[in-house]
Design an enzyme around this catalytic site. Sequence first.
Site, PDB file in Angstrom:
ATOM      1  N   CYS A   1       0.842  -1.189   0.000  1.00  0.00           N
ATOM      2  CA  CYS A   1       0.000   0.000   0.000  1.00  0.00           C
ATOM      3  C   CYS A   1       0.878   1.240   0.000  1.00  0.00           C
ATOM      4  O   CYS A   1       1.851   1.316   0.759  1.00  0.00           O
ATOM      5  CB  CYS A   1      -0.914  -0.007   1.231  1.00  0.00           C
ATOM      6  SG  CYS A   1      -2.051   1.379   1.317  1.00  0.00           S
TER       7      CYS A   1
ATOM      8  N   HIS B   1      -9.011  -3.599  -2.502  1.00  0.00           N
ATOM      9  CA  HIS B   1      -8.044  -2.856  -1.693  1.00  0.00           C
ATOM     10  C   HIS B   1      -8.376  -1.366  -1.712  1.00  0.00           C
ATOM     11  O   HIS B   1      -8.446  -0.724  -0.659  1.00  0.00           O
ATOM     12  CB  HIS B   1      -6.633  -3.104  -2.249  1.00  0.00           C
ATOM     13  CG  HIS B   1      -5.561  -2.350  -1.534  1.00  0.00           C
ATOM     14  ND1 HIS B   1      -4.663  -2.969  -0.697  1.00  0.00           N
ATOM     15  CD2 HIS B   1      -5.242  -1.032  -1.513  1.00  0.00           C
ATOM     16  CE1 HIS B   1      -3.835  -2.052  -0.202  1.00  0.00           C
ATOM     17  NE2 HIS B   1      -4.166  -0.866  -0.693  1.00  0.00           N
ATOM     18  N   GLU B   2      -8.588  -0.809  -2.911  1.00  0.00           N
ATOM     19  CA  GLU B   2      -8.886   0.627  -3.008  1.00  0.00           C
ATOM     20  C   GLU B   2     -10.235   0.953  -2.397  1.00  0.00           C
ATOM     21  O   GLU B   2     -10.393   1.979  -1.720  1.00  0.00           O
ATOM     22  CB  GLU B   2      -8.810   1.098  -4.459  1.00  0.00           C
ATOM     23  CG  GLU B   2      -7.448   0.926  -5.102  1.00  0.00           C
ATOM     24  CD  GLU B   2      -6.301   1.477  -4.277  1.00  0.00           C
ATOM     25  OE1 GLU B   2      -6.466   2.509  -3.589  1.00  0.00           O
ATOM     26  OE2 GLU B   2      -5.213   0.879  -4.319  1.00  0.00           O
TER      27      GLU B   2
ATOM     28  N   HIS C   1     -10.177   1.535   1.301  1.00  0.00           N
ATOM     29  CA  HIS C   1      -9.731   2.865   1.740  1.00  0.00           C
ATOM     30  C   HIS C   1     -10.906   3.831   1.909  1.00  0.00           C
ATOM     31  O   HIS C   1     -10.827   4.761   2.707  1.00  0.00           O
ATOM     32  CB  HIS C   1      -8.724   3.461   0.753  1.00  0.00           C
ATOM     33  CG  HIS C   1      -7.339   2.938   0.917  1.00  0.00           C
ATOM     34  ND1 HIS C   1      -6.609   3.097   2.079  1.00  0.00           N
ATOM     35  CD2 HIS C   1      -6.534   2.262   0.065  1.00  0.00           C
ATOM     36  CE1 HIS C   1      -5.425   2.535   1.932  1.00  0.00           C
ATOM     37  NE2 HIS C   1      -5.352   2.018   0.723  1.00  0.00           N
TER      38      HIS C   1
END
Length: 170
Positions: free
Chosen positions: A90, A132-133, A136
Amino acid sequence: MAILKIARMGHPVLLGEAAPVPDPTAPDMRRLVRDMAETLADAGGVGLAAPQVHVPLRLFLWRDGPALNVLFNPELTPLDDAMELGWEGCLSIPGLRGQVPRFTRLAWSGQDAEGNRVTGEAEGFAARVLQHENDHLYGIFYLMRMEDLSMLGFTEELARAAEATRGDAP
């Protein structure tokens, strides 16, 4: 265009839930997307979420091969229960990588930079990057998804260990 500062783990902007983007076509959103694209290219990453550049909005960019994709107000839906472990790093946690369980296939939807509704499906590495994004946007780091912290390490040490197991090390 500008290269934006990437927030690192510990900054409060990375811990909250991002707000929806009311108008992806607004001039400030177009500028943000251009700046995020330049920042992503400079950092050498495959994905970047707006909170990572100190903007708590529901937006992320990701690379799928040579194509750079933009998704505002994303929604992800797993297509089945199949999951697999894979290495992730990351930009907000430089120097570390860990094995993270992720769904292998998913459907995604949201808006593009023109404000149009877009949909698609992703599998494998692309599905991993999208998840993953998207995490966030909810204040979730990949570390929070890890089931075995013994599978977390510094990138350099993991590379050395991989070389040693291949017999390339002295």
